[in-house]
Write a protein that holds these residues in place. Structure first.
Motif, PDB file in Angstrom:
ATOM      1  N   THR A   1       1.199   6.100  -7.841  1.00 23.35           N
ATOM      2  CA  THR A   1       1.428   5.156  -6.743  1.00 23.35           C
ATOM      3  C   THR A   1       2.889   4.735  -6.692  1.00 23.35           C
ATOM      4  O   THR A   1       3.507   4.697  -5.610  1.00 23.35           O
TER       5      THR A   1
ATOM      6  N   MET B   1       5.563   5.447  -3.667  1.00 28.41           N
ATOM      7  CA  MET B   1       6.206   4.329  -2.973  1.00 28.41           C
ATOM      8  C   MET B   1       7.702   4.252  -3.252  1.00 28.41           C
ATOM      9  O   MET B   1       8.388   3.371  -2.740  1.00 28.41           O
TER      10      MET B   1
ATOM     11  N   VAL C   1      -2.027  -1.113  -0.689  1.00 23.87           N
ATOM     12  CA  VAL C   1      -1.639   0.242  -1.102  1.00 23.87           C
ATOM     13  C   VAL C   1      -2.459   0.677  -2.309  1.00 23.87           C
ATOM     14  O   VAL C   1      -2.963   1.805  -2.362  1.00 23.87           O
TER      15      VAL C   1
END
Length: 410
Positions: free
Chosen positions: A310, A314, A361
């Motif tokens: 993640t 990002m 997210v």
């Protein structure tokens, strides 16, 4: 009489071979007759039976074992707990290295709304709350933290106050429950056949094409833990080849855990394996359910890999110090992982929060985790559960070796 002889012959066959047969038949049926949904019911029934009997088994085994236990267990518990925590931390660090070497980029589009822990304090709060839950509720809801806590207290109380006749009755109940579990395990091949049928008929293996990179990183890290780092811990303690013991644990515990996808359901299987290995029942009857609660190598890998994937997606920079901190967080959080399938995934948002990644997210990543769960959660459970037996045996053998050395020196 004929029925009894047929059942006896069935039980005398190698359980591993029977399970392998169930695996092959389930795969073929899933490919060629996926509409036969009734076959999958056997898998659901088998897992449900194990989950139903496991809390009772753990409760009576722990209480009976502590009630009749002699001295000398304390050192083994310290050893096995140290192994559990060390291997979980190493698993998290292995996941960090794997994620740095093979960074994963995710496609984040869908959103999921789920209730997840917001901080590490929430995890420990839940642990303490579960610990003091009503003991009958703990058994009915398979809350193993509560079962461990109350069974240990009851076992200590029995040891201090109960007569030998009472302790014998408790031990008889424990033996009867163990025999019941043995009968259930004899039908494991049919359960595995149903579980494999469901996975194949649902097309679970298609996840390789969409999320292949992520799945391979997870598999690589878990296999490194199972085949390299955990055996290394065993070797450093016993100074002998750890792989015969390791392969026994993987064959007789890991394979079934892979298909049941439940550490709790695999507790009876692990206890039966410990008995087969000749370990001390007073020790393994406590260390196995304890391991199913806090020995979470696979969960630590999942939390770390998914969080770093993640962060990479990002564009968040992850330093060595922050990665080390994440490993510590993943180790502690893994001990609070829920016993349900995909429980480790629900802790990903908490880990992501330390990189200032929002829950919107992070929950998209949780959704991806559930998609690949047919592989990720199966392998995670196999690693967690087989290492419970592996480290329990290591601690028991280490204690025997130590006592033997002491005798030799005296």
């Amino acid at each position: 009489m004929t029925n009894i002889s047929i059942f006896d012959k069935w039980c005398q066959m190698s359980l591993v071979l029977r399970i392998l047969g169930g695996l092959i038949i389930g795969t073929c049926l899933g490919l060629f007759v996926p509409q036969w949904n009734w076959i999958g019911v056997m898998g659901f029934t088998f897992v449900s039976a194990l989950k139903a009997i496991a809390p009772i088994l753990v409760a009576v085994l722990i209480a009976a074992s502590i009630a009749k236990a002699g001295s000398g267990l304390g050192s083994r518990f310290r050893v096995v707990i140290s192994q559990y925590m060390l291997s979980t931390f190493i698993a998290a660090m292995c996941a960090v290295v794997g994620s740095f070497l093979f960074p994963v980029t995710l496609k984040l589009s869908n959103t999921v709304d789920q209730s997840v822990p917001g901080a590490l304090s929430d995890v420990f709060s839940n642990l303490l709350s579960n610990m003091v839950t009503n003991p009958m509720v703990s058994i009915s809801e398979a809350n193993y933290i509560g079962i461990l806590f109350w069974s240990i207290l009851i076992g200590i109380a029995l040891k201090m106050k109960a007569s030998q006749q009472t302790i014998t009755v408790v031990q008889d109940i424990s033996d009867a429950t163990t025999l019941t579990v043995k009968w259930v395990i004899e039908f494991a091949p049919f359960g595995v056949m149903g579980l494999v049928f469901t996975s194949v008929s649902d097309g679970g293996l298609t996840v390789f094409s969409t999320y292949g990179h992520l799945v391979l990183v997870l598999i690589g890290c878990m296999l490194a833990c199972a085949l390299i780092f955990n055996p290394l811990i065993c070797f450093l303690m016993l100074r002998r080849n750890p792989y015969p013991l390791l392969f026994t644990c993987l064959k007789e515990s890991g394979i079934q855990a892979f298909f049941t996808r439940s550490s709790a359901a695999n507790i009876p299987i692990n206890i039966a394996l410990c008995k087969k290995l000749g370990l001390d029942e007073d020790f393994y009857s406590v260390s196995i359910p304890l391991g199913a609660t806090i020995n979470m190598d696979g969960a630590a890998v999942t939390i770390t890999v998914m969080t770093l994937a993640t962060a990479h997606t990002m564009g968040v920079e992850v330093t060595f110090a922050s990665a080390l901190f994440l490993s510590i967080i993943a180790t502690l959080a893994a001990c609070g992982t829920s016993g349900v399938a995909g429980g480790s995934l629900l802790l990903v948002p908490m880990a992501c929060s330390f990189f200032n990644i929002g829950s919107d997210v992070a929950m998209q990543v949780v959704a991806i985790g559930f998609i690949i769960g047919v592989i990720q959660d199966s392998l995670e459970t196999a690693l967690n559960s087989s290492s419970d037996v592996f480290f329990t045996a290591t601690a028991d053998y280490y204690d025997r070796k130590k006592r033997g050395d002491n005798k030799a020196n005296s």
